[in-house]
Write a protein that holds these residues in place. Structure first.
Motif, PDB file in Angstrom:
ATOM      1  N   GLY A  95     -12.179  -5.539   8.799  1.00  0.00           N
ATOM      2  CA  GLY A  95     -12.753  -5.590   7.449  1.00  0.00           C
ATOM      3  C   GLY A  95     -12.082  -4.620   6.506  1.00  0.00           C
ATOM      4  N   GLY A  96     -11.792  -3.408   6.989  1.00  0.00           N
ATOM      5  CA  GLY A  96     -11.124  -2.416   6.146  1.00  0.00           C
ATOM      6  C   GLY A  96      -9.724  -2.830   5.763  1.00  0.00           C
ATOM      7  N   ARG A  97      -8.971  -3.388   6.725  1.00  0.00           N
ATOM      8  CA  ARG A  97      -7.614  -3.845   6.418  1.00  0.00           C
ATOM      9  C   ARG A  97      -7.637  -4.952   5.366  1.00  0.00           C
ATOM     10  N   ALA A  98      -8.571  -5.886   5.495  1.00  0.00           N
ATOM     11  CA  ALA A  98      -8.654  -6.989   4.529  1.00  0.00           C
ATOM     12  C   ALA A  98      -8.965  -6.475   3.132  1.00  0.00           C
ATOM     13  N   GLN A  99      -9.908  -5.544   3.028  1.00  0.00           N
ATOM     14  CA  GLN A  99     -10.296  -5.050   1.702  1.00  0.00           C
ATOM     15  C   GLN A  99      -9.198  -4.177   1.105  1.00  0.00           C
ATOM     16  N   ALA A 132       4.977  -6.782  -1.952  1.00  0.00           N
ATOM     17  CA  ALA A 132       3.598  -7.163  -2.256  1.00  0.00           C
ATOM     18  C   ALA A 132       2.961  -7.938  -1.110  1.00  0.00           C
ATOM     19  N   GLY A 133       3.762  -8.504  -0.226  1.00  0.00           N
ATOM     20  CA  GLY A 133       3.233  -9.281   0.891  1.00  0.00           C
ATOM     21  C   GLY A 133       3.129  -8.456   2.156  1.00  0.00           C
ATOM     22  N   ALA A 134       4.217  -8.461   2.943  1.00  0.00           N
ATOM     23  CA  ALA A 134       4.211  -7.740   4.218  1.00  0.00           C
ATOM     24  C   ALA A 134       4.036  -6.240   4.017  1.00  0.00           C
ATOM     25  N   GLY A 135       4.637  -5.691   2.940  1.00  0.00           N
ATOM     26  CA  GLY A 135       4.505  -4.252   2.701  1.00  0.00           C
ATOM     27  C   GLY A 135       3.075  -3.837   2.453  1.00  0.00           C
ATOM     28  N   ALA A 136       2.367  -4.586   1.602  1.00  0.00           N
ATOM     29  CA  ALA A 136       0.969  -4.265   1.330  1.00  0.00           C
ATOM     30  C   ALA A 136       0.111  -4.440   2.576  1.00  0.00           C
ATOM     31  N   GLU A 137       0.423  -5.439   3.397  1.00  0.00           N
ATOM     32  CA  GLU A 137      -0.353  -5.653   4.613  1.00  0.00           C
ATOM     33  C   GLU A 137      -0.199  -4.490   5.581  1.00  0.00           C
ATOM     34  N   GLU A 138       1.044  -3.997   5.731  1.00  0.00           N
ATOM     35  CA  GLU A 138       1.263  -2.864   6.638  1.00  0.00           C
ATOM     36  C   GLU A 138       0.631  -1.593   6.090  1.00  0.00           C
ATOM     37  N   ALA A 139       0.734  -1.381   4.785  1.00  0.00           N
ATOM     38  CA  ALA A 139       0.113  -0.190   4.197  1.00  0.00           C
ATOM     39  C   ALA A 139      -1.403  -0.244   4.312  1.00  0.00           C
ATOM     40  N   ALA A 141      -3.100  -1.099   6.749  1.00  0.00           N
ATOM     41  CA  ALA A 141      -3.549  -0.672   8.077  1.00  0.00           C
ATOM     42  C   ALA A 141      -3.693   0.841   8.166  1.00  0.00           C
ATOM     43  N   ALA A 142      -3.386   1.546   7.078  1.00  0.00           N
ATOM     44  CA  ALA A 142      -3.416   3.009   7.117  1.00  0.00           C
ATOM     45  C   ALA A 142      -4.785   3.589   7.442  1.00  0.00           C
ATOM     46  N   PRO A 143      -5.903   3.095   6.856  1.00  0.00           N
ATOM     47  CA  PRO A 143      -7.189   3.718   7.176  1.00  0.00           C
ATOM     48  C   PRO A 143      -7.487   3.745   8.674  1.00  0.00           C
ATOM     49  N   GLU A 144      -7.294   2.616   9.340  1.00  0.00           N
ATOM     50  CA  GLU A 144      -7.525   2.566  10.784  1.00  0.00           C
ATOM     51  C   GLU A 144      -6.569   3.490  11.524  1.00  0.00           C
ATOM     52  N   ARG A 309       1.706   2.337  13.984  1.00  0.00           N
ATOM     53  CA  ARG A 309       1.239   1.624  12.788  1.00  0.00           C
ATOM     54  C   ARG A 309       1.174   2.550  11.583  1.00  0.00           C
ATOM     55  N   LEU A 310       0.798   3.819  11.816  1.00  0.00           N
ATOM     56  CA  LEU A 310       0.736   4.762  10.705  1.00  0.00           C
ATOM     57  C   LEU A 310       2.127   5.031  10.132  1.00  0.00           C
ATOM     58  N   GLY A 311       3.129   5.157  11.010  1.00  0.00           N
ATOM     59  CA  GLY A 311       4.495   5.363  10.529  1.00  0.00           C
ATOM     60  C   GLY A 311       4.979   4.189   9.696  1.00  0.00           C
ATOM     61  N   ARG A 312       4.712   2.974  10.160  1.00  0.00           N
ATOM     62  CA  ARG A 312       5.098   1.791   9.391  1.00  0.00           C
ATOM     63  C   ARG A 312       4.304   1.724   8.080  1.00  0.00           C
ATOM     64  N   ALA A 313       3.026   2.114   8.144  1.00  0.00           N
ATOM     65  CA  ALA A 313       2.214   2.107   6.925  1.00  0.00           C
ATOM     66  C   ALA A 313       2.747   3.119   5.913  1.00  0.00           C
ATOM     67  N   ARG A 314       3.186   4.275   6.383  1.00  0.00           N
ATOM     68  CA  ARG A 314       3.717   5.288   5.466  1.00  0.00           C
ATOM     69  C   ARG A 314       4.983   4.802   4.777  1.00  0.00           C
ATOM     70  N   SER A 315       5.908   4.214   5.547  1.00  0.00           N
ATOM     71  CA  SER A 315       7.146   3.726   4.935  1.00  0.00           C
ATOM     72  C   SER A 315       6.859   2.568   3.986  1.00  0.00           C
ATOM     73  N   ALA A 316       5.930   1.675   4.361  1.00  0.00           N
ATOM     74  CA  ALA A 316       5.573   0.568   3.463  1.00  0.00           C
ATOM     75  C   ALA A 316       4.908   1.093   2.193  1.00  0.00           C
ATOM     76  N   ALA A 317       4.052   2.113   2.338  1.00  0.00           N
ATOM     77  CA  ALA A 317       3.381   2.672   1.164  1.00  0.00           C
ATOM     78  C   ALA A 317       4.387   3.312   0.212  1.00  0.00           C
ATOM     79  N   ARG A 318       5.439   3.925   0.751  1.00  0.00           N
ATOM     80  CA  ARG A 318       6.459   4.507  -0.127  1.00  0.00           C
ATOM     81  C   ARG A 318       7.169   3.418  -0.927  1.00  0.00           C
TER      82      ARG A 318
END
Length: 605
Positions: A95-99, A132-139, A141-144, A309-318
């Motif tokens: 739910g968190g990832r979707a929101q 906006a697609g895969a990058g936003a999806e990976e970012a 996942a950061a909360p989890e 996942r956090l490492g990928r989320a960080r690079s995607a968020a950048r």
């Protein structure tokens, strides 16, 4: 004047702040996730002690008794609680990832559209789609990925405390092992973030090349260059593979290190506990509990997956934060003065592209109601001047005014109500053909605007006329251009800007539109990017651009005497002694001058 520049935050800081923003924008799900994860960790922390008590109660002479049965019930309840917490974390994580993903994509798309066309000069469209697609999806996942490693510290810290209460020697062995695991995890997060950035950049490069190829699909098919284009689009694959293999190596190395450190930690704790048991300082149940605490505390090594996942989320968020750093046009609150006819002024206007001036030191005053033709070779700055006229591009220096009001001071609705744009390939939006013309204007404006754009006749032949759904109204390129022209006519109350907006029209229809521009729309200024001499000849005023500067300003017949001006239209005949030849004159019905090279395609200048 533009605001004074400030030093932007670094990409790492901007990306990490964006991750914290996803945490806040995920609603209540992160709190539920954190609560369930921490509750599960506490239950797991209590379970070894309960199991130890159960073992001691079971091995006493005379059978388990009531105490043993109560210990078993407690263990079963703790196991059930752990399972329930795990299930809740899975639900809350999804739910968190979707929101968070919804918030990121909404923010990014809104920012891109608010930043305007200038953002595509920095980022190719395909790369923006990937971010906006895969990058936003990976970012998203950061909360989890942020919460779970922290939650895993609870059983590790609790196990250390519990072991210290049982006996200091197993606790010391456990503490040494935790330090080694921490070193492995820290190095893993750093390397994963760095390698994932290269992997995502290669993905974005492929996406950008594919979007370019799809935009030119007809040209590729006509030229028979499919195989070459496949090679061009997939050229970054070796780089993508190299980064992918590097990610696997980082994961494998960290996994091997964890596979060595974790069993050694558990063995050290059990060995220390066994020695203390032999010395009579620990009971069998305490040794069993110590072993379970060692296994539970060493579970922090399971954070590898979450840190990946956090490492990928960080690079995607950048990468997402880099797009969000593009400035968004800020609008003022002023209204255009009443009674204006679109007087347009450029005062020392300079517009830069990629840090270099592409339109330089332009001083120009266009009286209201004038038909202004903008002439020049490809790359001379024609489209940039047209963009600056209606604030699709803001000057880096200077100011553009409409009826005496700087465009920066106009409110959004006032600006878009005053300026109407028509392009070579218009994008149509709205539920019906009529709505594609009126957008936010009254429905009654559709008919007059369509008639001026020579679109009324073909619209009425559609199954439901103006009420025909857009997806049920297949249109040719010329018909789409006429709808785009009608939309501009319906909205540009003071200024109409036509940037190659008649390139797909036949000569008869183009003449009809030209008559409407010169006769029916005299109450506003009309700026036309001209590729034909006949178009320039019908204008009241011509501005001639060369290398981003204004080389000439005047009537077409005056400029025509200059051979360099004639060369813009690729005429090889000598300069006429008198007025322009028939077909290039002001009242010519059909332009006799051929379009210059590149006139049928997108205007790069």
């Amino acid at each position: 004047m533009p605001a004074s520049p400030t030093t932007p935050p670094g990409p790492d800081a901007a990306g990490d702040r964006l991750l914290l923003g996803t945490l806040r924008r995920s609603g209540r799900w992160p709190a539920v996730y954190a609560g369930a994860a921490l509750a599960g960790a506490v239950m797991e922390l209590l379970l070894p002690g309960a199991l130890g008590h159960a073992v001691d109660a079971l091995v006493v002479p005379g059978g388990p008794g009531d105490a043993g049965q109560a210990a078993l019930v407690t263990c079963a309840a703790l196991v059930a609680a752990v399972v329930a917490c795990d299930a809740l974390t899975v639900l809350a994580g999804g739910g968190g990832r979707a929101q968070a993903g919804r918030w990121l994509r909404t923010r990014m798309v809104g920012h891109l559209l608010g930043a305007g066309p200038g953002v595509t000069r920095r980022f190719p469209p395909g790369d923006l789609v990937a971010r906006a697609g895969a990058g936003a999806e990976e970012a998203a996942a950061a909360p989890e990925s942020l919460i779970m490693p922290v939650a895993l510290l609870v059983p590790a810290a609790g196990s250390l405390v519990a072991l210290a209460l049982i006996d200091p020697w197993p606790a010391a062995a456990f503490a040494a092992g935790l330090v080694a695991i921490g070193v492995v995890l820290r190095a893993f997060l750093r390397e994963t973030t760095a390698v994932a950035a290269g992997y995502q950049e290669a993905q974005g490069d492929i996406a950008a090349r594919l979007v370019d190829a799809l935009a030119g699909a007809r040209t590729i098919a006509a030229a028979g260059t499919e195989e070459q284009e496949v090679g061009r689009v997939l050229a970054p694959l070796p780089r993508l593979r190299a980064h992918g293999m590097a990610l696997w190596r980082v994961n494998a190395r960290a996994g091997v290190q964890a596979a060595i450190v974790v069993p050694l930690l558990e063995t050290a704790v059990i060995a220390a506990g066994g020695l203390r048991l032999a010395q009579g300082a620990m009971s069998v149940g305490e040794l069993f509990a110590a072993a379970r605490y060692a296994v539970l505390g060493a579970g922090v090594g399971a954070a590898l997956g979450h840190l990946n996942r956090l490492g990928r989320a960080r690079s995607a968020a950048r990468r997402v934060a880099a797009v969000l750093a593009a400035p968004v046009r800020a609008h003022g609150t002023a209204e255009a003065p009443p009674g204006g006819r679109g007087r347009l002024e450029f005062r020392g206007v300079t517009v830069c592209v990629d840090g270099r001036p592409a339109l330089r030191d332009l001083d120009l005053a266009v009286p209201g109601g004038t038909v202004l033709a903008v002439v020049g070779r490809s790359g001379s700055g024609k489209s940039l001047l047209a963009a600056a006229a209606g604030r699709l591009a803001d000057p880096d220096r200077g100011e553009v005014l409409l009826d005496g009001v700087p465009l920066r001071r106009l409110g959004r609705s006032a600006l878009r109500g005053a300026v109407g744009y028509a392009f070579e390939r218009p994008v149509l939006f709205g539920a019906t053909v009529g709505e594609a013309i009126t957008v936010d204007r009254p429905a009654g404006t559709a008919g007059p605007a369509a008639r001026a754009a020579a679109a009324d006749a073909f619209i009425r032949r559609l199954p439901r006329g103006y009420d025909t759904p857009l997806d049920a109204a297949p249109m040719s390129g010329g018909e789409r251009q006429r709808i785009g022209l009608a939309r501009a006519f319906a909205h540009g109350d003071r200024l109409l800007v036509l940037d190659d907006a008649t390139s797909s029209l036949d000569t008869v229809t183009e003449y009809q539109v030209a008559r409407a521009l010169t006769e029916e729309l005299r109450d506003r200024t009309r700026l036309i990017v001209a590729h034909r001499a006949g178009t320039a000849a019908r204008a009241d005023l011509v501005v001639w651009l060369e290398d981003g500067r204004m080389r000439g300003l005047g009537r077409h017949e005056e400029l025509w005497r200059d051979p360099d001006y004639r060369a813009v239209f690729r005429l090889d005949e000598p300069a006429p002694a008198g007025p322009p030849p028939a077909g290039a004159g002001r009242d010519a019905a059909v332009p006799a001058v051929p379009r210059h090279a590149g006139g049928a395609g997108p205007e790069a200048g």
